[in-house]
Design an enzyme around this catalytic site. Structure first.
Site, PDB file in Angstrom:
ATOM      1  N   GLY A  84      -6.135  -3.974   7.390  1.00  6.35           N
ATOM      2  CA  GLY A  84      -7.143  -2.922   7.361  1.00  6.35           C
ATOM      3  C   GLY A  84      -8.267  -3.054   8.365  1.00  6.35           C
TER       4      GLY A  84
ATOM      5  N   THR B 104      -0.733   1.808   6.776  1.00  8.24           N
ATOM      6  CA  THR B 104      -0.684   0.581   5.985  1.00  8.24           C
ATOM      7  C   THR B 104      -0.694  -0.599   6.944  1.00  8.24           C
ATOM      8  OG1 THR B 104       0.671  -0.825   4.564  1.00  8.24           O
ATOM      9  CG2 THR B 104       1.845   0.811   5.862  1.00  8.24           C
ATOM     10  N   GLY B 105      -1.431  -1.630   6.604  1.00  9.88           N
ATOM     11  CA  GLY B 105      -1.467  -2.780   7.498  1.00  9.88           C
ATOM     12  C   GLY B 105      -2.777  -3.533   7.360  1.00  9.88           C
TER      13      GLY B 105
ATOM     14  N   ARG C 114     -15.060  -6.187  -0.534  1.00 13.20           N
ATOM     15  CA  ARG C 114     -14.394  -5.837   0.728  1.00 13.20           C
ATOM     16  C   ARG C 114     -13.725  -4.453   0.603  1.00 13.20           C
ATOM     17  NH1 ARG C 114      -8.866  -4.420   2.300  1.00 13.20           N
ATOM     18  NH2 ARG C 114      -8.579  -5.004   4.473  1.00 13.20           N
ATOM     19  N   VAL C 115     -13.947  -3.628   1.590  1.00 14.24           N
ATOM     20  CA  VAL C 115     -13.293  -2.328   1.618  1.00 14.24           C
ATOM     21  C   VAL C 115     -12.425  -2.273   2.865  1.00 14.24           C
ATOM     22  CG1 VAL C 115     -13.643   0.171   1.803  1.00 14.24           C
ATOM     23  CG2 VAL C 115     -15.160  -1.194   0.352  1.00 14.24           C
ATOM     24  N   GLY C 116     -11.179  -1.841   2.700  1.00 15.89           N
ATOM     25  CA  GLY C 116     -10.258  -1.777   3.838  1.00 15.89           C
ATOM     26  C   GLY C 116     -10.257  -0.416   4.512  1.00 15.89           C
ATOM     27  N   ASP C 117      -9.196  -0.170   5.245  1.00 14.89           N
ATOM     28  CA  ASP C 117      -9.103   1.076   6.019  1.00 14.89           C
ATOM     29  C   ASP C 117      -8.704   2.281   5.177  1.00 14.89           C
ATOM     30  OD1 ASP C 117      -6.595  -0.314   5.645  1.00 14.89           O
ATOM     31  OD2 ASP C 117      -5.675   1.210   6.926  1.00 14.89           O
TER      32      ASP C 117
ATOM     33  N   THR D 208       0.877  -1.178   0.000  1.00 14.78           N
ATOM     34  CA  THR D 208       0.000   0.000   0.000  1.00 14.78           C
ATOM     35  C   THR D 208       0.909   1.221   0.000  1.00 14.78           C
ATOM     36  OG1 THR D 208      -1.823  -1.040   1.162  1.00 14.78           O
ATOM     37  CG2 THR D 208      -1.564   1.318   1.523  1.00 14.78           C
TER      38      THR D 208
HETATM   39  N1  ASP Z   1      -4.407  -1.482   4.690  1.00 15.73           N
HETATM   40  C1  ASP Z   1      -4.594  -2.137   3.435  1.00 15.73           C
HETATM   41  C2  ASP Z   1      -5.963  -2.789   3.458  1.00 15.73           C
HETATM   42  O1  ASP Z   1      -6.309  -3.406   4.432  1.00 15.73           O
HETATM   43  C3  ASP Z   1      -3.565  -3.181   3.133  1.00 15.73           C
HETATM   44  C4  ASP Z   1      -2.129  -2.790   3.410  1.00 15.73           C
HETATM   45  O2  ASP Z   1      -1.860  -1.679   3.823  1.00 15.73           O
HETATM   46  O3  ASP Z   1      -1.233  -3.614   3.203  1.00 15.73           O
HETATM   47  O4  ASP Z   1      -6.644  -2.717   2.476  1.00 15.73           O
END
Ligand code: ASP
Length: 350
Positions: free
Chosen positions: A270, A267-268, A244-247, A216
């Site tokens: 989500g 990033t991480g 699916r929607v992330g953070d 990300t």
């Molecule tokens: N945060 C992102 C998500 O969950 C993925 C990532 O940052 O690696 O969509």
């Protein structure tokens, strides 16, 4: 006499302490001091995702490619700031460079859903006005960060998704590409590996596992007007279920900016970042408890996120150019501009 006074003022301005930057899991007492760029009114930092990135896990050639692209992106943003452009301009230009590179999980190079599609999310926020724009579930917009900005600046909304968002992108004359544009061999192989493992183990592998996501991208900026801003863009997580929607496009979770506290890009995993409203939480600790930026970042990443079982990291900047970096994953691609106005690129935790 006047001249001496002016000289004194100038010296005081140039040498004033410019920033602090912590390392992974740095305890609150042992934060590493870091100066921001010569001009204390400018600051720029980017990330290219957190995950399982150990020394030796990248080939020397691959590592070189990452370093070069991170440097190109951080310099593009910094040059925009030096030219007097806004933090939003700097963020958009740096993120577009990373979206256009297959190295990162954003734009071209985005990971695949369980159905073998690419669905992209992005957001951007202006710390001065608290205006924000977010997009989710895009399949054909080449640069999601530019669409997020268009939503912020050219629509009455904060968030748009799917077909509607893409229709708006076309109206705004943003580049629309064929879905195939996002296809890359690496990401396709990544999905096949996970699907195979899922089949063998007879159960569903947790989508959020660090090896299921990478790359990300995000940026935070302090511009010459003293305004801070943040932006983030992603393909999400490999094998995510459709829709699916992330953070990343959730304002307050993956992205947040407020001149009163700080600007954050995350990033991480989500789902955890949404549940903890990570970006907003860091800003709140600064706003309501007066915590320094690195301490607030460590508190949320190394304590709250860690305790809940999530992983990932953030980059942050405040109005004075203090920068924060915190991650509890093995590595995080990142780059910032140092005291001499030079780019510093880092990948690993140590
Ligand atoms: N945060 C992102 C998500 O969950 C993925 C990532 O940052 O690696 O969509």
């Amino acid at each position: 006499m006047k001249k001496i006074y002016a000289l004194f003022l100038l010296t005081a301005f140039v040498v004033m302490p410019l920033g602090t930057l912590g390392q992974k899991k740095a305890s609150f007492g042992e934060m590493k001091e870091l100066q921001g760029p010569q001009n204390p009114r400018l600051g720029f930092m980017i990330h290219g995702g957190a995950g399982v990135i150990r020394r030796g896990s990248l080939s020397p050639e691959r590592e070189k490619e990452y370093r070069a692209k991170l440097e190109e992106a951080v310099m593009a943003g910094y040059k925009a700031l030096q030219a007097g452009r806004s933090g939003l301009d700097a963020i958009e230009s740096a993120i577009r460079i990373m979206e256009d590179s297959p190295l990162f999980n954003a734009g071209k190079g985005a990971v695949f859903t369980s159905e073998g599609k690419n669905e992209l999310d992005a957001s951007i926020m202006d710390g001065k006005t608290q205006n924000a724009g977010a997009v989710a579930g895009l399949r054909r917009v080449r640069n999601p960060i530019s669409l997020a900005r268009a939503v912020m600046e050219k629509s009455e909304h904060v968030m748009m998704i799917g077909d509607g968002a893409e229709k708006f992108a076309a109206e705004q004359k943003l580049e629309i590409v064929d879905e195939k544009y996002f296809w890359t061999q690496d990401r396709w192989d990544g999905l096949q590996r996970i699907l195979k493992r899922e089949k063998e183990q007879g159960n569903t592998i947790e989508d959020g596992k660090p090896e299921n996501r990478f790359g990300t991208v995000g940026a935070v900026a302090l511009d010459k007007e003293g305004n801070i801003s943040a932006g983030t863009s992603t393909g999400g997580m490999t094998n995510k279920r459709f829709g699916r929607v992330g953070d990343v496009p959730i304002i307050g979770a993956g992205t947040y900016a407020n001149n009163a506290s700080c600007a954050v890009s995350a990033t991480g995993w989500g789902e955890y970042f949404i549940r903890l409203t990570v970006a907003r939480d860091i800003c709140s600790l600064m706003e309501y408890r007066g915590m320094p930026i690195q301490q607030a970042s460590d508190m949320v990443i190394n304590k709250k996120l860690q305790d809940l079982g999530g992983d990932g990291g953030i980059i942050a900047i405040d109005r004075f150019g203090n920068m924060g970096i915190s991650f509890n994953s093995e590595g995080m691609y990142r780059a910032y501009i140092n005291a001499e106005g030079r780019p510093v690129v880092e990948i690993y935790a140590d």
